[in-house]
Design a protein around this motif. Structure first.
Motif, short mmCIF file in Angstrom:
data_model
loop_
_atom_site.label_atom_id
_atom_site.label_comp_id
_atom_site.label_asym_id
_atom_site.label_seq_id
_atom_site.Cartn_x
_atom_site.Cartn_y
_atom_site.Cartn_z
N VAL A 143 32.51 37.32 42.75
CA VAL A 143 32.97 36.52 43.89
C VAL A 143 34.38 36.97 44.25
O VAL A 143 35.02 37.72 43.51
N GLU A 144 34.85 36.48 45.38
CA GLU A 144 36.22 36.77 45.79
C GLU A 144 37.18 36.16 44.76
O GLU A 144 36.89 35.10 44.19
N PRO A 145 38.33 36.80 44.54
CA PRO A 145 39.31 36.24 43.59
C PRO A 145 39.68 34.80 43.97
O PRO A 145 39.83 34.49 45.14
N TYR A 146 39.80 33.96 42.99
CA TYR A 146 40.17 32.56 43.23
C TYR A 146 41.59 32.26 42.75
O TYR A 146 42.09 31.16 42.96
N VAL A 147 42.22 33.22 42.09
CA VAL A 147 43.60 33.06 41.65
C VAL A 147 44.48 33.91 42.58
O VAL A 147 44.30 35.13 42.64
N PRO A 148 45.39 33.28 43.30
CA PRO A 148 46.26 34.04 44.21
C PRO A 148 47.05 35.11 43.47
O PRO A 148 47.52 34.91 42.36
N GLY A 149 47.15 36.28 44.10
CA GLY A 149 47.97 37.34 43.56
C GLY A 149 47.32 38.22 42.51
O GLY A 149 47.96 39.12 41.98
N ARG A 150 46.07 37.98 42.19
CA ARG A 150 45.40 38.83 41.20
C ARG A 150 45.16 40.22 41.79
O ARG A 150 44.82 40.37 42.96
N ASP A 151 45.31 41.22 40.96
CA ASP A 151 45.12 42.60 41.38
C ASP A 151 43.64 42.97 41.25
O ASP A 151 43.12 43.02 40.13
N PRO A 152 42.96 43.24 42.38
CA PRO A 152 41.54 43.56 42.30
C PRO A 152 41.23 44.86 41.58
O PRO A 152 40.10 45.10 41.20
N ARG A 153 42.27 45.67 41.34
CA ARG A 153 42.06 46.88 40.54
C ARG A 153 41.99 46.55 39.05
O ARG A 153 41.57 47.37 38.24
#
Length: 176
Positions: A143-153
């Motif tokens: 799913v899309e990240p739910y924690v702001p600022g997380r690095d998708p890499r």
């Protein structure tokens, strides 16, 4: 430790413990060291208050051998309406490949269900192939990240809708 679930194959148990217990701290600190070695950063276990894993808003579980040697841990905490977030899932290197992670995840899901949670969310690292395989096998989807600022890499967010656990269905409806 107070046993929560019957002994599993191999003579180990899963029990609810305080997040600030010695067993939980030892395992979460080992998790932090592994994450730091892999990604160059890691969330500090101490940054999470023990109260976040207290019933009815969560639980923290430790899998241990009969001699109480801690093997694995994980918890869930309330993340929103009917949503549980799984946190701090970890299996010690010497205990990997024996089903501890799967059994622990199942226990967390069952406990969350008993507390009226209908969805579980979690994060894991992109390089944690074993965790990603476990979560996918257990029905979690990206799913899309739910924690702001997380690095998708680095981070992957996953989710799963909870349904009544098989054990509960069998108790309610008889054998399947």
């Amino acid at each position: 430790m107070t046993q929560l679930l019957p002994a599993a194959a191999g003579g180990w148990t899963i029990a609810a413990v305080s997040y600030d217990s010695a067993a939980a701290r030892g395992l979460t600190q080992a998790l932090q060291r592994e994450q730091f070695a892999t990604y160059g950063r890691a969330d500090a276990p101490e940054a999470t208050a023990a109260a976040e894993f207290e019933s009815p808003h969560g639980v923290f579980l430790v899998a241990a051998r009969a001699d109480e040697t801690a093997l694995a841990c994980g918890g869930w905490r309330t993340a929103g309406p009917a949503t549980a977030e799984v946190k701090r899932m970890y299996v010690a290197p010497t205990a990997r490949g024996q089903g501890h992670g799967r059994r622990l995840l199942e226990a967390l899901e069952q406990d969350a269900w008993r507390h009226d949670m209908t969805q579980v969310i979690l994060e894991t690292g992109v390089s944690n192939h074993a965790a990603l395989a476990l979560y996918t096998h257990c029905g979690y989807t990206l799913v899309e990240p739910y924690v702001p600022g997380r690095d998708p890499r680095i981070n992957r967010a996953l989710s799963k809708a909870l349904s009544q656990p098989l054990m509960a269905r069998q108790q309610n409806d008889g054998p399947m």
